[in-house]
Motif scaffolding. Structure first.
Motif, mmCIF file in Angstrom:
data_model
loop_
_atom_site.group_PDB
_atom_site.id
_atom_site.type_symbol
_atom_site.label_atom_id
_atom_site.label_comp_id
_atom_site.label_asym_id
_atom_site.label_seq_id
_atom_site.Cartn_x
_atom_site.Cartn_y
_atom_site.Cartn_z
ATOM 1 N N THR A 399 0.598 -1.078 -0.883
ATOM 2 C CA THR A 399 -0.092 0.029 -0.092
ATOM 3 C C THR A 399 0.779 1.219 0.231
ATOM 4 O O THR A 399 0.624 2.231 -0.904
ATOM 5 C CB THR A 399 -0.904 -0.050 1.325
ATOM 6 N N ALA A 400 1.757 1.148 1.045
ATOM 7 C CA ALA A 400 2.863 2.485 0.773
ATOM 8 C C ALA A 400 3.461 2.845 -0.567
ATOM 9 O O ALA A 400 3.491 3.767 -1.154
ATOM 10 C CB ALA A 400 3.458 1.927 1.829
ATOM 11 N N ALA A 401 3.671 1.433 -1.061
ATOM 12 C CA ALA A 401 4.960 1.582 -1.964
ATOM 13 C C ALA A 401 4.053 1.859 -3.625
ATOM 14 O O ALA A 401 4.876 3.201 -4.250
ATOM 15 C CB ALA A 401 5.482 0.190 -2.185
ATOM 16 N N ASN A 402 2.750 1.392 -3.255
ATOM 17 C CA ASN A 402 2.092 2.140 -4.433
ATOM 18 C C ASN A 402 1.090 3.894 -4.348
ATOM 19 O O ASN A 402 0.659 3.863 -5.105
ATOM 20 C CB ASN A 402 0.763 1.439 -4.600
ATOM 21 N N SER A 403 1.445 4.276 -2.774
ATOM 22 C CA SER A 403 1.243 5.694 -2.617
ATOM 23 C C SER A 403 1.787 6.809 -4.228
ATOM 24 O O SER A 403 1.757 7.720 -2.791
ATOM 25 C CB SER A 403 0.843 5.659 -1.310
ATOM 26 N N THR A 404 2.624 6.534 -5.063
ATOM 27 C CA THR A 404 2.592 8.100 -5.352
ATOM 28 C C THR A 404 2.508 7.940 -6.473
ATOM 29 O O THR A 404 1.844 7.616 -7.578
ATOM 30 C CB THR A 404 3.769 7.601 -5.602
ATOM 31 N N ARG A 405 2.451 8.810 -7.102
ATOM 32 C CA ARG A 405 2.020 9.191 -8.861
ATOM 33 C C ARG A 405 2.757 8.366 -9.908
ATOM 34 O O ARG A 405 2.491 8.772 -10.993
ATOM 35 C CB ARG A 405 2.195 10.388 -9.196
ATOM 36 N N TYR A 406 3.852 7.462 -9.111
ATOM 37 C CA TYR A 406 5.078 7.037 -9.794
ATOM 38 C C TYR A 406 4.633 5.971 -10.317
ATOM 39 O O TYR A 406 4.089 4.915 -9.632
ATOM 40 C CB TYR A 406 6.476 7.474 -9.491
ATOM 41 N N GLY A 407 5.036 5.062 -10.749
ATOM 42 C CA GLY A 407 5.418 2.968 -11.210
ATOM 43 C C GLY A 407 6.151 2.833 -11.938
ATOM 44 O O GLY A 407 5.984 2.435 -13.634
ATOM 45 N N LEU A 408 7.724 3.348 -11.775
ATOM 46 C CA LEU A 408 8.658 3.177 -12.951
ATOM 47 C C LEU A 408 8.975 1.537 -12.628
ATOM 48 O O LEU A 408 8.893 0.896 -13.109
ATOM 49 C CB LEU A 408 9.683 4.027 -12.866
ATOM 50 N N GLY A 409 9.382 1.034 -11.307
ATOM 51 C CA GLY A 409 9.987 0.038 -10.532
ATOM 52 C C GLY A 409 9.578 -0.077 -9.138
ATOM 53 O O GLY A 409 9.471 0.818 -8.731
ATOM 54 N N ALA A 410 10.532 -1.363 -9.048
ATOM 55 C CA ALA A 410 9.602 -2.061 -7.658
ATOM 56 C C ALA A 410 10.824 -2.918 -7.771
ATOM 57 O O ALA A 410 10.178 -4.013 -8.015
ATOM 58 C CB ALA A 410 8.236 -2.160 -6.984
ATOM 59 N N SER A 411 10.917 -3.383 -6.113
ATOM 60 C CA SER A 411 11.342 -4.768 -5.964
ATOM 61 C C SER A 411 11.045 -5.138 -4.376
ATOM 62 O O SER A 411 11.011 -4.911 -3.413
ATOM 63 C CB SER A 411 12.807 -4.394 -5.794
ATOM 64 N N ILE A 412 10.934 -6.721 -4.850
ATOM 65 C CA ILE A 412 10.202 -8.064 -3.297
ATOM 66 C C ILE A 412 11.840 -8.784 -3.359
ATOM 67 O O ILE A 412 12.365 -9.321 -3.736
ATOM 68 C CB ILE A 412 9.067 -7.961 -3.740
ATOM 69 N N TRP A 413 11.917 -8.628 -1.696
ATOM 70 C CA TRP A 413 13.361 -9.379 -1.160
ATOM 71 C C TRP A 413 12.495 -10.660 0.126
ATOM 72 O O TRP A 413 12.324 -10.299 0.780
ATOM 73 C CB TRP A 413 14.264 -8.102 -0.248
ATOM 74 N N ALA A 429 3.823 -0.939 -11.251
ATOM 75 C CA ALA A 429 4.985 -0.794 -11.628
ATOM 76 C C ALA A 429 5.376 -1.042 -13.232
ATOM 77 O O ALA A 429 4.719 -2.044 -13.045
ATOM 78 C CB ALA A 429 6.100 -1.009 -10.664
ATOM 79 N N GLY A 430 6.145 -0.003 -14.625
ATOM 80 C CA GLY A 430 6.561 -1.099 -15.513
ATOM 81 C C GLY A 430 7.433 -2.343 -15.108
ATOM 82 O O GLY A 430 7.715 -3.811 -15.581
ATOM 83 N N ILE A 431 8.221 -2.469 -14.144
ATOM 84 C CA ILE A 431 9.635 -3.612 -13.740
ATOM 85 C C ILE A 431 9.183 -3.559 -12.335
ATOM 86 O O ILE A 431 9.525 -3.550 -11.353
ATOM 87 C CB ILE A 431 10.550 -3.016 -14.828
ATOM 88 N N ILE A 432 9.228 -5.011 -12.121
ATOM 89 C CA ILE A 432 9.198 -5.819 -10.760
ATOM 90 C C ILE A 432 10.188 -6.725 -10.803
ATOM 91 O O ILE A 432 10.523 -7.579 -11.514
ATOM 92 C CB ILE A 432 7.697 -6.556 -10.004
ATOM 93 N N TRP A 433 11.732 -6.255 -9.898
ATOM 94 C CA TRP A 433 12.883 -7.465 -9.373
ATOM 95 C C TRP A 433 12.646 -8.032 -8.042
ATOM 96 O O TRP A 433 11.635 -7.385 -7.380
ATOM 97 C CB TRP A 433 13.803 -6.486 -9.346
ATOM 98 N N VAL A 434 13.159 -9.681 -8.134
ATOM 99 C CA VAL A 434 12.377 -10.804 -6.541
ATOM 100 C C VAL A 434 13.734 -10.001 -6.533
ATOM 101 O O VAL A 434 15.154 -11.073 -7.302
ATOM 102 C CB VAL A 434 11.268 -11.351 -7.215
ATOM 103 N N ASN A 435 14.397 -10.292 -5.924
ATOM 104 C CA ASN A 435 15.559 -10.639 -5.128
ATOM 105 C C ASN A 435 16.599 -9.381 -5.704
ATOM 106 O O ASN A 435 17.793 -10.175 -5.797
ATOM 107 C CB ASN A 435 15.920 -11.640 -4.475
ATOM 108 N N GLN A 436 16.768 -8.300 -6.208
ATOM 109 C CA GLN A 436 17.866 -8.403 -7.298
ATOM 110 C C GLN A 436 16.951 -6.359 -7.312
ATOM 111 O O GLN A 436 15.503 -5.790 -7.114
ATOM 112 C CB GLN A 436 18.534 -8.218 -8.406
#
Length: 476
Positions: A399-413, A429-436
Motif C-alpha cells: 500500500t505504501a509502495a503504491n502511494s505515489t504518482r510514479y510507477g517505474l520499478g519496484a523490488s521485493i526481497w 510498476a512497469g518492472i518488478i525485481w525479485v531479490n535484485q
C-alpha cells in the motif's frame, strides 16, 4: 568537439559554444556548440534526405553496422569512459560498465535483424493478408545526463535497425560521450545523415525537435514535468511518443529475506551513480521483525562508501552532476530535519576536506522514522538519500509502495513464493525485481505506469515502437 550533421563535424549556426565542466572539480572538460533551432532544421533536413536510402537497405545490413559499431565501442571503452567520468562524475568502473553495456545494446539489436520480416496470413474467405513493418521516418531522441551512453543506445539502436533516421539531442552537461559514440558509428560505415547530433539547451534544441514537422517520433527520457510538456507539444502533429519519466522506486524487505543480500542490494541500488538513476531504490520499506538488523547493517555499509573524484580507483561514489542538483538534495534533507519528517542517521551534510571544495559532493545519507507524507516518500529524490520505513507486514508495504504518482520499478526481497506472487500482483510498476534491483537487460521491455511514462524501450516491443504496421489484403 562539434555537432554531427549529415556526417560532418560542424559548429552551431549561432557560432556560440559553452564549456562542459567536470562536476568533481569544476574544471573544463571541453567546449561544445550551443545549438539553435536552425541547427535542428538542417539536421532534420539531412535525416529526411537520408531516410529513403537507409530505410531501403536490408535489416541485415543495418544490423551489421550495429555489430561493427559495438566492436568499435568495446575497443574504445576505456577512452570513452574517461570522458564519461570527466563530464558526468561517475567512478571509472561504473563508466566502463556503462560503455560496455552500450555495446551490448547495439549487439542485441543487431541480433534482431531477422525479426523484421513481414507476416502472412491466409484468411477464411480465401484472401491473403500481409503485415509489413515500415520505418516511422525521422525520429527525435532526447537523452539525459545520468546515463548518456546507455540511453543513447536504447533509442538509437532500435531506431536505426528498423530503418529510421535520427536527430539526437544529448544533455547539455554530457554531450561529449554521445558525440564519441556517434563518431564510432560513422567510423564503421553509418551513412551520412542517418544519425545527427545537435548539442544545446532543452528550451531551444529540445523543443524544436518536438515541434519540427519533419520529425515523426520523439523518444524522451527525463522528468515527468518535461514529459508532460512534450506530450502537449507533440499532440499538435500526433507524433509517436516514447516517454521514460520520473520514478520513486520502492524496495520491500520481508522477514524471510536474505538480509545481507538485501542490504547490499539496497546500498548498490540507492548509491550507484550517486543515486542519479530513474530506477534507483528511492524508498526502503522493511518489515518490523528485521528492521533493526537491516538498519544496523546498511548504516555500516554506507559508512564504507568512499566519495571523491571518479578517476581515483578507491572512489565508490562520485559527485552529483550539477551544483543545482546537490543544492536540491541539501535543501530536501534540511527540510526533512526542520519539519521533523525523519531522522538522519548517516550523512546529511557536505563532505569535509580540500578535495571536495570545488566539486558537487554530498555524503551518502540515511533517514529513518520518516513520516508518511514526507517529501522523501512523495517525490523523486534524485541523489544519495535513502529513507527507511518500518512496516508491520507485506500488505502495508505494498500500500505504501503504491502511494505515489510514479510507477517505474519496484523490488521485493523474500524467499517465499506466495509472497512473491502477492507482491508481483499488487505492486503498480512497469518492472518488478525479485531479490535484485536495477538490472535492466536489453532483452526485456522497460517503461513505467502512471506518471512514470508512456510506451516501452528495449525488447521486441521496441521494434513496434519504431515501426508502422502496413496491412495488405489480396484477393486473386
Amino acid at each position: 568537439m562539434k555537432m554531427v550533421i549529415n556526417g560532418e563535424w560542424v559548429g552551431s549556426l549561432s557560432d556560440r559554444t559553452y564549456t562542459v565542466k567536470n562536476p568533481a572539480n569544476g574544471e573544463a572538460v571541453g567546449p561544445a556548440p550551443l545549438g539553435v533551432r536552425d541547427d535542428v532544421k538542417r539536421a532534420a533536413d539531412a535525416a529526411e534526405e537520408a531516410l529513403s536510402r537507409w530505410g531501403g537497405t536490408s535489416s541485415h545490413h543495418r544490423g551489421q553496422i550495429l555489430t561493427r559499431a559495438a566492436a568499435r565501442i568495446r575497443e574504445q571503452a576505456e577512452e570513452i569512459a574517461i570522458i564519461l567520468t570527466a563530464e558526468q562524475g561517475k567512478p571509472q568502473r561504473e563508466a566502463i560498465d556503462e560503455i560496455r553495456g552500450t555495446a551490448r545494446v547495439f549487439e542485441y539489436y543487431a541480433g534482431l535483424s531477422s525479426n523484421l520480416t513481414a507476416t502472412v496470413q491466409h484468411l477464411e474467405d480465401g484472401s491473403e493478408a500481409t503485415v509489413m513493418r515500415e520505418p516511422i521516418g525521422v525520429c527525435g531522441a532526447i537523452i539525459p545526463w545520468n546515463m548518456p551512453a546507455l540511453l543513447m543506445a536504447w533509442k538509437v539502436g532500435p531506431a536505426l535497425l528498423t530503418g529510421n533516421t535520427v536527430v539526437l539531442k544529448p544533455a547539455t552537461a554530457t554531450p561529449l560521450t554521445p558525440l564519441m559514440l556517434a563518431a564510432a558509428l560513422h567510423d564503421v560505415g553509418l551513412p551520412n545523415g542517418v544519425l545527427n547530433v545537435v548539442t544545446g539547451s532543452g528550451d531551444e534544441v529540445g523543443e524544436e525537435i518536438v515541434r519540427s514537422k519533419q520529425i515523426q517520433k520523439v523518444s524522451f527520457t527525463g522528468s515527468t514535468q518535461t514529459g508532460k510538456r512534450i506530450m502537449t507539444l507533440a499532440a499538435h502533429d500526433l507524433k509517436r511518443l516514447t516517454l521514460e519519466l520520473g520514478g520513486s522506486d520502492p524496495m520491500i524487505v520481508c522477514g524471510d529475506a536474505d538480509i545481507p543480500k538485501a542490504v547490499a542490494g539496497a546500498v548498490a541500488g540507492r548509491f550507484y551513480n550517486a543515486g542519479q538513476i530513474c530506477t534507483a531504490v528511492k524508498r526502503l520499506y522493511v518489515v518490523d521483525s528485521v528492521a533493526d538488523q537491516v538498519i544496523e547493517q546498511i548504516t555500516e555499509k554506507v559508512g564504507q562508501i568512499t566519495i571523491g573524484d571518479g578517476m581515483k580507483p578507491e572512489v565508490k561514489m562520485g559527485p552529483l552532476s550539477s551544483l543545482q542538483g546537490r543544492e536540491s538534495i541539501r535543501s530536501v534533507v534540511r527540510q526533512v530535519v526542520d519539519r521533523e519528517e525523519g531522522r538522519v542517521i548517516a550523512g546529511g551534510e557536505l563532505p569535509q576536506g580540500d578535495e571536495y571544495i570545488r566539486g558537487n559532493f554530498y555524503t551518502p545519507t540515511l533517514v529513518t522514522d520518516v513520516v508518511p507524507d514526507s517529501i522523501l516518500l512523495r517525490e523523486e529524490i534524485f541523489g544519495p538519500v535513502l529513507p527507511i520505513v518500518r512496516v508491520k507486514d507485506l500488505n502495508e508495504a505494498i500500500t505504501a509502495a503504491n502511494s505515489t504518482r510514479y510507477g517505474l520499478g519496484a523490488s521485493i526481497w523474500t524467499s517465499d513464493l506466495k509472497t512473491i506472487r502477492t507482491a508481483v500482483s499488487g505492486l503498480k510498476a512497469g518492472i518488478i525485481w525479485v531479490n535484485q534491483h536495477l538490472k535492466i537487460p536489453p532483452e526485456v521491455p522497460f517503461g513505467g505506469v502512471k506518471e512514470s511514462g508512456v510506451g516501452r524501450e528495449n525488447g521486441l516491443q521496441s521494434l513496434d515502437a519504431y515501426t508502422e504496421a502496413k496491412t495488405v489484403l489480396v484477393r486473386l
